[in-house]
Design an enzyme around this catalytic site. Sequence first.
Site, PDB file in Angstrom:
ATOM      1  N   LEU A   1       1.405 -26.693 -15.120  1.00  0.00           N
ATOM      2  CA  LEU A   1       0.426 -26.780 -14.040  1.00  0.00           C
ATOM      3  C   LEU A   1       0.928 -26.067 -12.781  1.00  0.00           C
ATOM      4  O   LEU A   1       2.136 -25.890 -12.599  1.00  0.00           O
ATOM      5  CB  LEU A   1       0.128 -28.250 -13.738  1.00  0.00           C
ATOM      6  N   PRO A   2       0.013 -25.679 -11.875  1.00  0.00           N
ATOM      7  CA  PRO A   2       0.401 -24.844 -10.733  1.00  0.00           C
ATOM      8  C   PRO A   2       1.277 -25.534  -9.690  1.00  0.00           C
ATOM      9  O   PRO A   2       2.275 -24.985  -9.242  1.00  0.00           O
ATOM     10  CB  PRO A   2      -0.944 -24.433 -10.118  1.00  0.00           C
TER      11      PRO A   2
ATOM     12  N   THR B   1       7.062 -25.565 -12.625  1.00  0.00           N
ATOM     13  CA  THR B   1       8.071 -25.506 -11.570  1.00  0.00           C
ATOM     14  C   THR B   1       7.674 -26.562 -10.554  1.00  0.00           C
ATOM     15  O   THR B   1       6.681 -26.426  -9.854  1.00  0.00           O
ATOM     16  CB  THR B   1       8.116 -24.112 -10.928  1.00  0.00           C
TER      17      THR B   1
ATOM     18  N   LYS C   1      15.949 -24.336 -11.847  1.00  0.00           N
ATOM     19  CA  LYS C   1      14.827 -23.398 -11.767  1.00  0.00           C
ATOM     20  C   LYS C   1      14.613 -22.914 -10.331  1.00  0.00           C
ATOM     21  O   LYS C   1      14.369 -21.719 -10.094  1.00  0.00           O
ATOM     22  CB  LYS C   1      13.556 -24.064 -12.297  1.00  0.00           C
TER      23      LYS C   1
ATOM     24  N   LYS D   1      33.060  -2.573   6.159  1.00  0.00           N
ATOM     25  CA  LYS D   1      32.870  -1.192   6.603  1.00  0.00           C
ATOM     26  C   LYS D   1      31.655  -0.569   5.922  1.00  0.00           C
ATOM     27  O   LYS D   1      30.829   0.098   6.568  1.00  0.00           O
ATOM     28  CB  LYS D   1      34.136  -0.381   6.307  1.00  0.00           C
TER      29      LYS D   1
END
Length: 316
Positions: free
Chosen positions: A69-70, A100, A175, A245
């Site tokens: 799911l979103p 996620t 994740k 540098k």
Amino acid sequence: MSKQNVVVGFVGLGTMGGRMASNVQKAGFKLVVHDMRRQAASHHLKAGAIWADSPRALASRADVIFSSLPEPADVEAVALGPDGLIGGMRPGAAYFDLSTNSPSVVKKLHAAFAEKGALMLDAPVSGGPTGAASRKLAIWVGGDENVFNQHKAVLDAIGDKAAYIGPIGSATVAKLVHNMSSYALTCALAETFTMGVKAGMDPVALWEAVRQGVSGRRLTFDGLLDQFLTGRYDPPNFALKLATKDVKLATELGRELGVPMRLCNLAYADMTEACNRGWEGRDSRVVMLLQEERAGVKMATDPERVKQAAERAKSA
């Protein structure tokens, strides 16, 4: 149990979920599906899947359940809502969230399911839509390791690299670290490549050139093995003084060309601070110690564990 006797429930048949659910079917598992739009399930239904009118109805039929799911709020609503999964979970059934998610939401769901005698694991995936279609997906799983092992065959139908990570929430943290690292690098690469092109380089020629350098040849996270994870910055592989540098010259070129390089200038500021600590002769990655101080953590790990992890990565 044989595949024919395992009923898999799948909620969320969007760009990622639809492809993953199809691979579950192709592997020979019975499939029950639900989505906000029944049309999203048309392909799966034609292939023999059973439609469930709600997450609760789906849970009442499934031995193992997956959601893709979103947003965290979407996962919470599907799992704990009035007609959510938790109301229909069968005894001994397991729920893997492939989204996620937020670690706090994952732990909240895990606790709520545990109160009902049910099993919830976080299992975010990485590989994008192409990987979801081809089954070239990493699946990181957190929670009960016995449950992970029990349903490994279904996880293997979804991705080619399903791995147990640790306690509940740990997979979600992994994740988020993976994705945030990726997007931060993307932003940094946008700065450096626009600088190179504005300096007169052809974009393809520039890419081909840097691809042959030490960073271009190495997998992104392999650069953490020798210094960061072991906490060893002496003797140097490449001295901080020389690296500073190089970064100074690059940021000067950016200013000369009028190319904004916010992230690169922050990197130069950190490297300058590390030099001012007297670390010029240490390895260039010693700059990482500054962030350890800010975060209040120590990364240094037993070198033997790091070596074993590197060996596992090579054989994977």
